[in-house]
Design a protein around this motif. Structure first.
Motif, PDB file in Angstrom:
ATOM      1  N   ILE A   1      38.311  41.273  44.675  1.00  0.00           N
ATOM      2  CA  ILE A   1      38.725  41.283  43.268  1.00  0.00           C
ATOM      3  C   ILE A   1      37.896  42.302  42.476  1.00  0.00           C
ATOM      4  O   ILE A   1      38.411  43.017  41.622  1.00  0.00           O
ATOM      5  CB  ILE A   1      38.588  39.868  42.647  1.00  0.00           C
ATOM      6  N   TYR A   2      36.605  42.416  42.817  1.00  0.00           N
ATOM      7  CA  TYR A   2      35.732  43.305  42.048  1.00  0.00           C
ATOM      8  C   TYR A   2      35.953  44.773  42.426  1.00  0.00           C
ATOM      9  O   TYR A   2      36.053  45.640  41.554  1.00  0.00           O
ATOM     10  CB  TYR A   2      34.271  42.912  42.272  1.00  0.00           C
ATOM     11  N   TYR A   3      36.054  45.066  43.750  1.00  0.00           N
ATOM     12  CA  TYR A   3      36.113  46.475  44.177  1.00  0.00           C
ATOM     13  C   TYR A   3      37.541  46.954  44.486  1.00  0.00           C
ATOM     14  O   TYR A   3      37.887  48.096  44.205  1.00  0.00           O
ATOM     15  CB  TYR A   3      35.248  46.682  45.429  1.00  0.00           C
ATOM     16  N   ALA A   4      38.371  46.076  45.073  1.00  0.00           N
ATOM     17  CA  ALA A   4      39.684  46.534  45.555  1.00  0.00           C
ATOM     18  C   ALA A   4      40.785  46.411  44.507  1.00  0.00           C
ATOM     19  O   ALA A   4      41.616  47.301  44.352  1.00  0.00           O
ATOM     20  CB  ALA A   4      40.075  45.754  46.811  1.00  0.00           C
ATOM     21  N   LEU A   5      40.758  45.302  43.765  1.00  0.00           N
ATOM     22  CA  LEU A   5      41.811  45.063  42.774  1.00  0.00           C
ATOM     23  C   LEU A   5      41.935  46.202  41.755  1.00  0.00           C
ATOM     24  O   LEU A   5      43.062  46.618  41.442  1.00  0.00           O
ATOM     25  CB  LEU A   5      41.569  43.719  42.068  1.00  0.00           C
ATOM     26  N   PRO A   6      40.816  46.752  41.252  1.00  0.00           N
ATOM     27  CA  PRO A   6      40.929  47.852  40.280  1.00  0.00           C
ATOM     28  C   PRO A   6      41.660  49.064  40.849  1.00  0.00           C
ATOM     29  O   PRO A   6      42.369  49.768  40.133  1.00  0.00           O
ATOM     30  CB  PRO A   6      39.471  48.202  39.965  1.00  0.00           C
ATOM     31  N   MET A   7      41.489  49.316  42.173  1.00  0.00           N
ATOM     32  CA  MET A   7      42.170  50.457  42.784  1.00  0.00           C
ATOM     33  C   MET A   7      43.671  50.246  42.816  1.00  0.00           C
ATOM     34  O   MET A   7      44.444  51.201  42.777  1.00  0.00           O
ATOM     35  CB  MET A   7      41.637  50.673  44.202  1.00  0.00           C
ATOM     36  N   LEU A   8      44.094  48.991  42.880  1.00  0.00           N
ATOM     37  CA  LEU A   8      45.530  48.683  42.885  1.00  0.00           C
ATOM     38  C   LEU A   8      46.112  48.688  41.483  1.00  0.00           C
ATOM     39  O   LEU A   8      47.211  49.189  41.251  1.00  0.00           O
ATOM     40  CB  LEU A   8      45.765  47.289  43.501  1.00  0.00           C
ATOM     41  N   THR A   9      45.369  48.098  40.545  1.00  0.00           N
ATOM     42  CA  THR A   9      45.939  47.842  39.218  1.00  0.00           C
ATOM     43  C   THR A   9      45.394  48.779  38.150  1.00  0.00           C
ATOM     44  O   THR A   9      45.979  48.883  37.074  1.00  0.00           O
ATOM     45  CB  THR A   9      45.623  46.402  38.766  1.00  0.00           C
ATOM     46  N   GLY A  10      44.262  49.417  38.419  1.00  0.00           N
ATOM     47  CA  GLY A  10      43.654  50.265  37.406  1.00  0.00           C
ATOM     48  C   GLY A  10      42.878  49.489  36.368  1.00  0.00           C
ATOM     49  O   GLY A  10      42.325  50.043  35.444  1.00  0.00           O
ATOM     50  N   VAL A  11      42.834  48.150  36.521  1.00  0.00           N
ATOM     51  CA  VAL A  11      42.088  47.330  35.572  1.00  0.00           C
ATOM     52  C   VAL A  11      40.769  46.914  36.215  1.00  0.00           C
ATOM     53  O   VAL A  11      40.763  46.220  37.228  1.00  0.00           O
ATOM     54  CB  VAL A  11      42.881  46.065  35.179  1.00  0.00           C
TER      55      VAL A  11
ATOM     56  N   LEU B   1      37.729  44.638  36.046  1.00  0.00           N
ATOM     57  CA  LEU B   1      37.123  43.474  35.397  1.00  0.00           C
ATOM     58  C   LEU B   1      35.602  43.616  35.472  1.00  0.00           C
ATOM     59  O   LEU B   1      35.081  44.228  36.402  1.00  0.00           O
ATOM     60  CB  LEU B   1      37.554  42.190  36.102  1.00  0.00           C
ATOM     61  N   SER B   2      34.920  43.017  34.501  1.00  0.00           N
ATOM     62  CA  SER B   2      33.456  42.991  34.578  1.00  0.00           C
ATOM     63  C   SER B   2      33.063  42.134  35.775  1.00  0.00           C
ATOM     64  O   SER B   2      33.865  41.342  36.282  1.00  0.00           O
ATOM     65  CB  SER B   2      32.884  42.386  33.305  1.00  0.00           C
ATOM     66  N   ALA B   3      31.822  42.279  36.228  1.00  0.00           N
ATOM     67  CA  ALA B   3      31.366  41.507  37.378  1.00  0.00           C
ATOM     68  C   ALA B   3      31.506  40.017  37.104  1.00  0.00           C
ATOM     69  O   ALA B   3      31.993  39.262  37.941  1.00  0.00           O
ATOM     70  CB  ALA B   3      29.924  41.862  37.706  1.00  0.00           C
ATOM     71  N   PHE B   4      31.091  39.607  35.908  1.00  0.00           N
ATOM     72  CA  PHE B   4      31.160  38.187  35.568  1.00  0.00           C
ATOM     73  C   PHE B   4      32.601  37.676  35.620  1.00  0.00           C
ATOM     74  O   PHE B   4      32.903  36.657  36.234  1.00  0.00           O
ATOM     75  CB  PHE B   4      30.576  37.943  34.171  1.00  0.00           C
ATOM     76  N   ASN B   5      33.521  38.439  34.969  1.00  0.00           N
ATOM     77  CA  ASN B   5      34.924  38.007  34.952  1.00  0.00           C
ATOM     78  C   ASN B   5      35.530  37.988  36.349  1.00  0.00           C
ATOM     79  O   ASN B   5      36.330  37.110  36.676  1.00  0.00           O
ATOM     80  CB  ASN B   5      35.744  38.916  34.037  1.00  0.00           C
ATOM     81  N   SER B   6      35.153  38.967  37.174  1.00  0.00           N
ATOM     82  CA  SER B   6      35.677  39.000  38.543  1.00  0.00           C
ATOM     83  C   SER B   6      35.281  37.740  39.306  1.00  0.00           C
ATOM     84  O   SER B   6      36.105  37.115  39.973  1.00  0.00           O
ATOM     85  CB  SER B   6      35.125  40.210  39.301  1.00  0.00           C
ATOM     86  N   VAL B   7      33.996  37.392  39.180  1.00  0.00           N
ATOM     87  CA  VAL B   7      33.516  36.215  39.918  1.00  0.00           C
ATOM     88  C   VAL B   7      34.133  34.935  39.351  1.00  0.00           C
ATOM     89  O   VAL B   7      34.560  34.049  40.104  1.00  0.00           O
ATOM     90  CB  VAL B   7      31.973  36.156  39.888  1.00  0.00           C
ATOM     91  N   ALA B   8      34.219  34.847  38.020  1.00  0.00           N
ATOM     92  CA  ALA B   8      34.824  33.657  37.406  1.00  0.00           C
ATOM     93  C   ALA B   8      36.274  33.518  37.863  1.00  0.00           C
ATOM     94  O   ALA B   8      36.722  32.431  38.257  1.00  0.00           O
ATOM     95  CB  ALA B   8      34.758  33.761  35.887  1.00  0.00           C
ATOM     96  N   LEU B   9      37.000  34.636  37.858  1.00  0.00           N
ATOM     97  CA  LEU B   9      38.406  34.612  38.287  1.00  0.00           C
ATOM     98  C   LEU B   9      38.508  34.252  39.773  1.00  0.00           C
ATOM     99  O   LEU B   9      39.295  33.384  40.160  1.00  0.00           O
ATOM    100  CB  LEU B   9      39.045  35.982  38.036  1.00  0.00           C
ATOM    101  N   GLY B  10      37.700  34.930  40.585  1.00  0.00           N
ATOM    102  CA  GLY B  10      37.744  34.692  42.024  1.00  0.00           C
ATOM    103  C   GLY B  10      37.445  33.247  42.369  1.00  0.00           C
ATOM    104  O   GLY B  10      38.180  32.609  43.133  1.00  0.00           O
ATOM    105  N   LEU B  11      36.374  32.711  41.794  1.00  0.00           N
ATOM    106  CA  LEU B  11      36.018  31.323  42.085  1.00  0.00           C
ATOM    107  C   LEU B  11      37.074  30.366  41.529  1.00  0.00           C
ATOM    108  O   LEU B  11      37.354  29.323  42.116  1.00  0.00           O
ATOM    109  CB  LEU B  11      34.639  30.990  41.511  1.00  0.00           C
ATOM    110  N   GLY B  12      37.666  30.730  40.391  1.00  0.00           N
ATOM    111  CA  GLY B  12      38.735  29.904  39.822  1.00  0.00           C
ATOM    112  C   GLY B  12      39.931  29.839  40.750  1.00  0.00           C
ATOM    113  O   GLY B  12      40.462  28.757  41.033  1.00  0.00           O
TER     114      GLY B  12
ATOM    115  N   SER C   1      25.745  36.938  42.993  1.00  0.00           N
ATOM    116  CA  SER C   1      24.626  37.884  43.095  1.00  0.00           C
ATOM    117  C   SER C   1      25.040  39.162  43.814  1.00  0.00           C
ATOM    118  O   SER C   1      24.489  40.226  43.560  1.00  0.00           O
ATOM    119  CB  SER C   1      23.466  37.219  43.836  1.00  0.00           C
ATOM    120  N   VAL C   2      26.034  39.060  44.688  1.00  0.00           N
ATOM    121  CA  VAL C   2      26.459  40.227  45.471  1.00  0.00           C
ATOM    122  C   VAL C   2      27.016  41.332  44.580  1.00  0.00           C
ATOM    123  O   VAL C   2      26.847  42.512  44.852  1.00  0.00           O
ATOM    124  CB  VAL C   2      27.521  39.795  46.517  1.00  0.00           C
ATOM    125  N   VAL C   3      27.683  40.950  43.493  1.00  0.00           N
ATOM    126  CA  VAL C   3      28.204  41.980  42.585  1.00  0.00           C
ATOM    127  C   VAL C   3      27.382  42.006  41.294  1.00  0.00           C
ATOM    128  O   VAL C   3      27.875  42.396  40.237  1.00  0.00           O
ATOM    129  CB  VAL C   3      29.714  41.783  42.277  1.00  0.00           C
TER     130      VAL C   3
END
Lengths: 221, 255
Positions: free
Chosen positions: A76-86, A88-99, A167-169
């Motif tokens: 979500i943090y590294y690959a999704l932006p390449m697909l969508t151009g959006v 997300l901040s690290a925090f939002n990526s992790v919150a979304l991913g864990l959600g 912590s990874v991102v």
């Protein structure tokens, strides 16, 4: 080899740990809220007789259950932006991913809970003129919730611990803050021990409260 | 009895995948009439009952309740399922009692009775409670209002379930083997409540193995086997001079 402990250094960095705790709790709460809402939707879809509803839910659930959480987060943090151009901040990526991750597991818990209720309950609710959603809200879910509490507690505890993957991102949750402290102090033994203790201190009371709730719910029925 | 039937079933076909369970059922129930449906298990009786209030879907034929379709819209030549909200509204006027009672275990007897009136009919709580109390007295459960269903005997649970259906003030009632899961000594109290209902002129469709009840209370008896109606008639003729061999075989086993 004798190691000379310097646990007092933890106290010097207490504010750093406190910041980490706040971020960990924020991640947990956002992911949980996201997981409960999406989990309920996917759980009900998964149980639907119409395959147009159940199939997407099944694919979603099995995808998230069969891939590592860490991979989901970096994707979500590294690959999704390449697909969508959006990006997300690290925090939002992790919150979304864990959600999303939590939603997949909660969906299965919701589905199992709803399935455990006798089919006659839905028929009886419909027979007095209720729609599917009225019957779910008033008759099925209140009964199913009681049975869902124990697996829900497990999932909740898992989620708290999973936030450390942030912590990874470089999300400044507890583990990431701890790594920063280690870079400054070269004291991994004290710091990582403190990290473990802090996680236990957060998770334990929550598990305890949930247990209490479970006992109250079962006593009432 | 008025001319317009309360329930009108025409050429009903129902299958579960490959298995056909109803092969063209025609039935009509007049206002105030008690129809008893008998037959061996697996003959499609309960399925037929669940089709009437559309708890089951069906592939062919029509079911009308008070002149309105229960299930499908066939105007304009195509057969489309009616929207769920429309079916729910029509179902609310058709009470149903189940073999396994299906009371809501997380609600008291009183809460079971007022759930439908408050949530479905948007009635005021006080008014709903008042009528529920009258109904509970009628079925002999006035002092059980604030008890949870699991503290009741089977007979009491079934009487509460009948009261729950009546709380919606239905135009007709469906009974799906209402005494089949009761201990023998508890059957009588439930049948008494049903007889009282019949005397008051309630339109009833009763799937039952209680031949005594069918003979004494029903206006019309229907025998089903393997998804078709084998024979029907008024109880006096039906039980003393059955025309069909299959009816005679069945009656000789259960009487």
């Amino acid at each position: 080899m004798t190691y000379s402990w310097h646990l007092e250094m933890i106290w010097d960095y207490r504010q750093v740990f406190a910041r980490g705790v706040v971020v960990t709790l924020q991640l947990t709460i956002i992911a949980l809220a996201c997981g409960v809402v999406l989990g309920l939707v996917f759980g009900l879809m998964r149980g639907a007789r119409n395959w147009l509803l159940s199939m997407p839910a099944m694919i979603y659930i099995e995808t998230f259950r069969s891939t590592p959480t860490l991979v989901q987060l970096v994707w979500i943090y590294y690959a999704l932006p390449m697909l969508t151009g959006v990006q997300l901040s690290a925090f939002n990526s992790v919150a979304l991913g864990l959600g999303l991750h939590t939603a997949a597991y909660l969906a299965e818990i919701f589905r199992a809970g709803v399935n455990s209720i006798d089919r006659g309950q839905m028929m009886a609710a419909k027979a007095i003129g209720m729609t599917y959603f009225q019957a779910m809200r008033r008759i099925i879910l209140p009964q199913a919730t009681r049975r869902m509490v124990p697996p829900f507690i497990n999932e909740f505890a898992t989620l708290i611990k999973l936030t450390s993957l942030g912590s990874v991102v470089a999300v400044p949750e507890i583990l990431h803050e701890a790594n920063n402290v280690i870079s400054a102090t070269f004291r991994p033994l004290e710091v990582y021990t403190a990290v473990a203790v802090v996680f236990a201190l957060i998770a334990c009371p929550m598990i305890f409260v949930a247990r209490l709730l479970e006992r109250m719910l079962t006593a009432r029925s | 009895m008025s001319a317009e039937p309360v329930i009108q079933i025409r050429n009903l076909h129902k299958s579960f995948g490959e298995l056909t369970v109803l092969h063209g059922i025609d039935l009509s129930v007049a206002k105030g009439e008690v129809l008893a449906i008998i037959g061996p298990s697996g003959s499609g009786k309960s399925t037929l009952l669940r089709c009437i209030n559309r708890l089951e879907d069906y592939q062919e034929g029509t079911i009308e309740f008070l002149g309105q379709s229960m299930g499908y819209d066939i105007s304009g030549g195509r057969r489309r399922p009616l929207p769920e909200a429309v079916i729910a509204k029509r179902r609310a006027r058709l009470g149903m009692v189940f073999q396994n009672f299906n009371l809501f275990p997380h609600k008291t007897v009183m809460e079971n009775l007022i759930e439908g009136p408050i949530i479905v009919k948007r009635e005021a709580r006080e008014q709903a409670r008042k009528r529920a109390m009258t109904l509970l007295s009628k079925v002999g459960l006035a002092e059980k209002a604030d008890i949870y269903p699991n503290r009741l005997s089977g007979g009491q649970q079934q009487r509460a379930a009948i009261a729950r259906a009546l709380a919606m003030e239905p135009e007709a009632m469906l009974f799906d083997e209402p005494t089949s899961s009761l201990d023998p000594e508890l059957v009588g109290e439930v049948l008494e409540v049903m007889k009282a209902l019949a005397r008051e002129g309630m339109t009833m469709v009763v799937v039952t193995h209680e031949m005594g009840f069918a003979r004494e209370v029903a206006h019309q008896v229907v025998m089903m086997d393997r998804g078709v109606i084998v024979e029907s008639g008024v109880p006096a003729d039906f039980f003393s001079r059955p025309k069909e061999q299959r009816t005679r075989d069945f009656l000789s086993k259960v009487l």
